[in-house]
Design a protein around this motif. Structure first.
Motif, PDB file in Angstrom:
ATOM      1  N   PHE A   5       0.968  -0.525  -0.586  1.00 35.11           N
ATOM      2  CA  PHE A   5      -0.073   0.234   0.326  1.00 35.11           C
ATOM      3  C   PHE A   5       0.719   1.573   0.384  1.00 35.11           C
ATOM      4  O   PHE A   5       2.252   0.972   0.560  1.00 35.11           O
ATOM      5  N   ARG A   6       0.148   2.343  -0.598  1.00 35.86           N
ATOM      6  CA  ARG A   6       0.684   3.325  -0.422  1.00 35.86           C
ATOM      7  C   ARG A   6      -0.204   4.141   0.572  1.00 35.86           C
ATOM      8  O   ARG A   6      -1.240   4.062   0.866  1.00 35.86           O
ATOM      9  N   THR A  62       6.290   3.334   2.549  1.00 32.76           N
ATOM     10  CA  THR A  62       5.424   2.184   1.939  1.00 32.76           C
ATOM     11  C   THR A  62       4.368   1.692   2.754  1.00 32.76           C
ATOM     12  O   THR A  62       5.992   1.558   3.837  1.00 32.76           O
ATOM     13  N   ALA A  63       3.597   0.570   2.401  1.00 33.13           N
ATOM     14  CA  ALA A  63       3.578  -0.587   4.199  1.00 33.13           C
ATOM     15  C   ALA A  63       2.541  -1.519   3.706  1.00 33.13           C
ATOM     16  O   ALA A  63       2.610  -2.043   2.261  1.00 33.13           O
ATOM     17  N   PHE A  64       2.576  -2.930   3.859  1.00 36.42           N
ATOM     18  CA  PHE A  64       2.404  -3.699   4.261  1.00 36.42           C
ATOM     19  C   PHE A  64       1.765  -4.117   4.714  1.00 36.42           C
ATOM     20  O   PHE A  64       1.673  -4.113   6.304  1.00 36.42           O
ATOM     21  N   ASP A  78      -3.975   0.646  -2.402  1.00 33.44           N
ATOM     22  CA  ASP A  78      -3.297  -0.646  -4.043  1.00 33.44           C
ATOM     23  C   ASP A  78      -1.702   0.553  -4.072  1.00 33.44           C
ATOM     24  O   ASP A  78      -2.657   1.758  -5.244  1.00 33.44           O
ATOM     25  N   LEU A  79      -0.815  -0.041  -3.773  1.00 30.04           N
ATOM     26  CA  LEU A  79       0.496   1.192  -4.614  1.00 30.04           C
ATOM     27  C   LEU A  79       0.124   0.398  -5.970  1.00 30.04           C
ATOM     28  O   LEU A  79       0.651   2.189  -6.383  1.00 30.04           O
ATOM     29  N   PHE A  80      -0.012   0.149  -6.926  1.00 29.80           N
ATOM     30  CA  PHE A  80      -0.021  -0.407  -7.777  1.00 29.80           C
ATOM     31  C   PHE A  80      -1.018   0.303  -8.785  1.00 29.80           C
ATOM     32  O   PHE A  80      -0.912   0.974  -9.612  1.00 29.80           O
ATOM     33  N   LEU A 101       9.076  -5.464  -2.539  1.00 30.40           N
ATOM     34  CA  LEU A 101       7.800  -5.948  -3.418  1.00 30.40           C
ATOM     35  C   LEU A 101       7.243  -4.066  -3.121  1.00 30.40           C
ATOM     36  O   LEU A 101       6.778  -3.608  -1.749  1.00 30.40           O
ATOM     37  N   ALA A 102       7.955  -2.733  -4.309  1.00 32.63           N
ATOM     38  CA  ALA A 102       7.731  -1.473  -3.904  1.00 32.63           C
ATOM     39  C   ALA A 102       7.914  -1.623  -5.664  1.00 32.63           C
ATOM     40  O   ALA A 102       8.158  -1.961  -5.795  1.00 32.63           O
TER      41      ALA A 102
END
Length: 253
Positions: free
Chosen positions: A45-46, A60-62, A107-109, A167-168
């Motif tokens: 995630f952002r 970034t987070a997860f 969602d980061l992407f 993973l980023a």
């Protein structure tokens, strides 16, 4: 409302320090490759932090499942709540509950909304980089989301030469849509995980707090810092061994 967006990856001065890591570095047998197709949506995630000054978009987070009850916990790096994240000074871990009201996860992407974390999990021993690598972690609980996916923390040391993946979303050197950026372990110990990236041209802005994965899609560390020497790019992570210990202590309190 003030909105701050700071994208950061701290650089370590390498010199002799890194030279010691490179001595005796050997490759081990090839393991299976982690593939882009192995990475589902809603897993990294952002984060947007609602703080006293406004909205802080940093790092970034997860999410992981943790503890006997399998609670969902959001993890990132503590140092983003400081100059690395555009703030004037580091916010101590003990003050995060009064400083961060909630965390919105996208969602980061895909940039789509995933959920909200409504509570800070205080980790008393947490300290930000550069003061510490193995204690640089921030955690959030009380999740409101039906779509969030979680990762597993891997509680063992890695072998030198073992492949790992950041993973980023990187900022240069690769497409920002590329999810996995491969490296190999240079040094693995309880206080830090050091690895060399295959691609030394990637830009690691805003990757602080991102998960470092092994070939089984398990988290082996939290991305903290990076540095370069002789044209090679190196990553430094808070090992999952340390993160697990800190989380257990926090949940006991």
């Amino acid at each position: 409302m003030k909105k701050v967006m700071k994208q950061f990856c701290g650089f370590i001065i390498l010199g002799i320090f890194l030279t010691l890591f490179l001595n005796g570095c050997t490759d081990q047998a090839t393991t299976k490759e982690l593939q882009e197709s192995d990475i589902p949506s809603n897993i990294v995630f952002r984060p947007t932090f609602e703080i006293i000054e406004g909205d802080l978009i940093a790092g970034t987070a997860f999410a992981v499942k943790f503890g006997e009850e399998g609670s969902t916990i959001i993890l990132t790096a503590l140092h983003i709540f400081g100059p690395a994240g555009g703030l004037e000074a580091d916010i101590p871990a003990s003050e995060l509950p009064s400083y961060v009201a909630k965390v919105t996860l996208n969602d980061l992407f895909e940039k789509s909304y995933v959920g909200v974390a409504n509570e800070v999990l205080v980790i008393p021993k947490s300290k930000p980089y550069p003061e510490s690598i193995d204690k640089d972690v921030a955690a959030f609980t009380n999740i409101s989301s039906e779509n969030i996916l979680t990762l597993e923390l891997y509680g063992e040391k890695l072998s030198v030469g073992e492949p790992v993946w950041l993973l980023a979303s990187v900022m240069g050197g690769e497409s920002s849509d590329k999810k996995l950026n491969k490296g190999k372990v240079i040094k693995s110990e309880s206080k830090q995980l050091v690895f060399q990236y295959d691609n030394s041209d990637i830009g690691l802005t805003a990757t602080s707090g991102a998960p470092i994965l092994n070939s089984n899609l398990q988290v082996v560390g939290i991305n903290i810092a990076c540095g370069s020497k002789n044209g090679k790019l190196y990553g430094f992570a808070n090992p999952s061994i340390s993160v697990i210990k800190l989380l257990k202590e926090a949940l006991r309190n």
